[in-house]
Design a protein around this motif. Structure first.
Motif, PDB file in Angstrom:
ATOM      1  N   PHE A  18       0.839  -1.201   0.000  1.00  0.00           N
ATOM      2  CA  PHE A  18       0.000   0.000   0.000  1.00  0.00           C
ATOM      3  C   PHE A  18       0.871   1.247   0.000  1.00  0.00           C
ATOM      4  O   PHE A  18       1.693   1.445   0.894  1.00  0.00           O
ATOM      5  N   ARG A  21      -0.217   7.214  -0.875  1.00  0.00           N
ATOM      6  CA  ARG A  21      -1.464   7.732  -1.456  1.00  0.00           C
ATOM      7  C   ARG A  21      -2.644   6.830  -1.065  1.00  0.00           C
ATOM      8  O   ARG A  21      -3.714   7.321  -0.682  1.00  0.00           O
ATOM      9  N   ASP A  22      -2.449   5.513  -1.168  1.00  0.00           N
ATOM     10  CA  ASP A  22      -3.500   4.562  -0.782  1.00  0.00           C
ATOM     11  C   ASP A  22      -3.877   4.753   0.692  1.00  0.00           C
ATOM     12  O   ASP A  22      -5.057   4.834   1.041  1.00  0.00           O
ATOM     13  N   ALA A  25      -5.680   8.096   1.368  1.00  0.00           N
ATOM     14  CA  ALA A  25      -7.025   8.156   0.773  1.00  0.00           C
ATOM     15  C   ALA A  25      -8.016   7.339   1.585  1.00  0.00           C
ATOM     16  O   ALA A  25      -9.174   7.732   1.744  1.00  0.00           O
ATOM     17  N   MET A  26      -7.576   6.203   2.100  1.00  0.00           N
ATOM     18  CA  MET A  26      -8.511   5.289   2.751  1.00  0.00           C
ATOM     19  C   MET A  26      -8.658   5.506   4.250  1.00  0.00           C
ATOM     20  O   MET A  26      -9.427   4.803   4.905  1.00  0.00           O
ATOM     21  N   PHE A  30     -10.376   3.139   6.996  1.00  0.00           N
ATOM     22  CA  PHE A  30      -9.451   2.322   7.793  1.00  0.00           C
ATOM     23  C   PHE A  30      -8.033   2.698   7.416  1.00  0.00           C
ATOM     24  O   PHE A  30      -7.807   3.376   6.411  1.00  0.00           O
ATOM     25  N   LEU A  32      -4.645   1.494   6.093  1.00  0.00           N
ATOM     26  CA  LEU A  32      -4.038   0.374   5.350  1.00  0.00           C
ATOM     27  C   LEU A  32      -2.631   0.041   5.850  1.00  0.00           C
ATOM     28  O   LEU A  32      -2.071  -0.972   5.440  1.00  0.00           O
ATOM     29  N   GLN A  48     -12.456  -5.850  -3.283  1.00  0.00           N
ATOM     30  CA  GLN A  48     -12.187  -4.648  -4.086  1.00  0.00           C
ATOM     31  C   GLN A  48     -10.973  -4.858  -4.981  1.00  0.00           C
ATOM     32  O   GLN A  48     -10.983  -4.477  -6.159  1.00  0.00           O
ATOM     33  N   LEU A  49      -9.928  -5.481  -4.417  1.00  0.00           N
ATOM     34  CA  LEU A  49      -8.704  -5.712  -5.189  1.00  0.00           C
ATOM     35  C   LEU A  49      -8.966  -6.697  -6.333  1.00  0.00           C
ATOM     36  O   LEU A  49      -8.521  -6.483  -7.467  1.00  0.00           O
ATOM     37  N   MET A  54     -10.352  -1.095  -6.622  1.00  0.00           N
ATOM     38  CA  MET A  54      -9.386  -0.337  -5.823  1.00  0.00           C
ATOM     39  C   MET A  54      -7.990  -0.878  -6.096  1.00  0.00           C
ATOM     40  O   MET A  54      -7.844  -2.090  -6.271  1.00  0.00           O
ATOM     41  N   PRO A  55      -6.923  -0.068  -6.065  1.00  0.00           N
ATOM     42  CA  PRO A  55      -6.977   1.389  -5.920  1.00  0.00           C
ATOM     43  C   PRO A  55      -7.629   2.045  -7.141  1.00  0.00           C
ATOM     44  O   PRO A  55      -7.585   1.503  -8.240  1.00  0.00           O
ATOM     45  N   CYS A  56      -8.189   3.238  -6.914  1.00  0.00           N
ATOM     46  CA  CYS A  56      -9.035   3.862  -7.933  1.00  0.00           C
ATOM     47  C   CYS A  56      -8.234   4.317  -9.162  1.00  0.00           C
ATOM     48  O   CYS A  56      -8.825   4.552 -10.201  1.00  0.00           O
ATOM     49  N   TYR A  57      -6.900   4.423  -9.045  1.00  0.00           N
ATOM     50  CA  TYR A  57      -6.098   4.874 -10.195  1.00  0.00           C
ATOM     51  C   TYR A  57      -5.605   3.711 -11.047  1.00  0.00           C
ATOM     52  O   TYR A  57      -4.862   3.917 -12.013  1.00  0.00           O
TER      53      TYR A  57
HETATM   54  C1  HEM Z   1     -13.141  -2.219   1.543  1.00  0.00           C
HETATM   55  C2  HEM Z   1     -12.293  -1.790   0.633  1.00  0.00           C
HETATM   56  C3  HEM Z   1     -12.363  -0.411   0.039  1.00  0.00           C
HETATM   57  C4  HEM Z   1     -13.434   0.410  -0.146  1.00  0.00           C
HETATM   58  C5  HEM Z   1     -14.889   0.143   0.200  1.00  0.00           C
HETATM   59  C6  HEM Z   1     -12.942   1.621  -0.743  1.00  0.00           C
HETATM   60  C7  HEM Z   1     -13.722   2.714  -1.063  1.00  0.00           C
HETATM   61  C8  HEM Z   1     -13.249   3.911  -1.523  1.00  0.00           C
HETATM   62  C9  HEM Z   1     -14.040   5.087  -1.781  1.00  0.00           C
HETATM   63  C10 HEM Z   1     -15.555   5.156  -1.593  1.00  0.00           C
HETATM   64  C11 HEM Z   1     -13.220   6.053  -2.208  1.00  0.00           C
HETATM   65  C12 HEM Z   1     -13.567   7.490  -2.596  1.00  0.00           C
HETATM   66  C13 HEM Z   1     -14.242   7.559  -3.936  1.00  0.00           C
HETATM   67  C14 HEM Z   1     -13.351   7.135  -5.054  1.00  0.00           C
HETATM   68  O1  HEM Z   1     -12.349   7.831  -5.328  1.00  0.00           O
HETATM   69  O2  HEM Z   1     -13.642   6.120  -5.709  1.00  0.00           O
HETATM   70  C15 HEM Z   1     -11.881   5.511  -2.255  1.00  0.00           C
HETATM   71  C16 HEM Z   1     -10.762   6.187  -2.658  1.00  0.00           C
HETATM   72  C17 HEM Z   1      -9.506   5.610  -2.798  1.00  0.00           C
HETATM   73  N1  HEM Z   1      -9.137   4.329  -2.457  1.00  0.00           N
HETATM   74 FE1  HEM Z   1     -10.351   2.935  -1.679  1.00  0.00          FE
HETATM   75  N2  HEM Z   1     -11.594   1.518  -0.925  1.00  0.00           N
HETATM   76  C18 HEM Z   1     -11.201   0.288  -0.470  1.00  0.00           C
HETATM   77  C19 HEM Z   1      -9.946  -0.237  -0.471  1.00  0.00           C
HETATM   78  C20 HEM Z   1      -8.836   0.370  -1.027  1.00  0.00           C
HETATM   79  C21 HEM Z   1      -7.556  -0.246  -1.164  1.00  0.00           C
HETATM   80  C22 HEM Z   1      -7.222  -1.662  -0.711  1.00  0.00           C
HETATM   81  C23 HEM Z   1      -6.742   0.654  -1.781  1.00  0.00           C
HETATM   82  C24 HEM Z   1      -5.317   0.535  -2.209  1.00  0.00           C
HETATM   83  C25 HEM Z   1      -4.770  -0.605  -2.585  1.00  0.00           C
HETATM   84  C26 HEM Z   1      -7.520   1.850  -2.005  1.00  0.00           C
HETATM   85  C27 HEM Z   1      -7.069   3.009  -2.588  1.00  0.00           C
HETATM   86  C28 HEM Z   1      -7.812   4.156  -2.772  1.00  0.00           C
HETATM   87  C29 HEM Z   1      -7.304   5.385  -3.327  1.00  0.00           C
HETATM   88  C30 HEM Z   1      -5.869   5.599  -3.794  1.00  0.00           C
HETATM   89  C31 HEM Z   1      -8.371   6.296  -3.333  1.00  0.00           C
HETATM   90  C32 HEM Z   1      -8.388   7.761  -3.741  1.00  0.00           C
HETATM   91  C33 HEM Z   1      -7.720   8.061  -5.004  1.00  0.00           C
HETATM   92  C34 HEM Z   1      -7.178   9.456  -5.004  1.00  0.00           C
HETATM   93  O3  HEM Z   1      -7.996  10.377  -5.183  1.00  0.00           O
HETATM   94  O4  HEM Z   1      -5.969   9.590  -4.797  1.00  0.00           O
HETATM   95  N3  HEM Z   1      -8.794   1.636  -1.527  1.00  0.00           N
HETATM   96  N4  HEM Z   1     -11.931   4.204  -1.826  1.00  0.00           N
END
Ligand code: HEM
Length: 78
Positions: A18, A21-22, A25-26, A30, A32, A48-49, A54-57
């Motif tokens: 992770f 940035r990850d 953002a999260m 929680f 990471l 999600q993975l 996710m990650p969104c990029y």
């Molecule tokens: C239960 C698991 C997860 C959920 C429900 C979740 C949900 C979300 C939501 C709702 C957002 C904000 C809206 C969006 O940008 O799509 C977000 C942003 C983000 N998530 Fe997750 N996420 C999860 C796991 C992860 C994991 C495991 C990673 C990395 C490996 C990650 C990386 C990111 C990043 C990098 C952003 C923001 C991107 C940015 O603007 O820089 N997320 N996530």
């Protein structure tokens, strides 16, 4: 039984997956970089993975998802 020496560790194998940035953002949901938080949400994170949501990029390559999956299947050790 798997060789305990093959058991993945959170600090060595999972946390480095992770990026900062990850992690930042999260923090809304929680931490990471925190073993307990990731363990508590491990199944949702794996979903999600695997779905590439996710990650969104950009989705992780399969090998990286597999490292995380092995850790979850090993009961998410510290
Ligand atoms: C239960 C698991 C997860 C959920 C429900 C979740 C949900 C979300 C939501 C709702 C957002 C904000 C809206 C969006 O940008 O799509 C977000 C942003 C983000 N998530 Fe997750 N996420 C999860 C796991 C992860 C994991 C495991 C990673 C990395 C490996 C990650 C990386 C990111 C990043 C990098 C952003 C923001 C991107 C940015 O603007 O820089 N997320 N996530």
């Amino acid at each position: 039984m798997a060789d305990p020496a093959d058991q993945p560790s959170f600090e060595l194998d999972i946390r480095p997956l992770f990026s900062q940035r990850d992690q930042e953002a999260m923090l809304i949901a929680f931490d990471l970089w925190d073993a307990e938080d990731v363990r508590d949400h491990a199944d949702e994170i794996l979903d999600q993975l695997e779905a590439g949501r996710m990650p969104c990029y950009g989705a992780w390559p399969d090998e990286k998802v597999a490292v995380f999956r092995r850790w979850v299947e090993a009961d998410a050790p510290s």
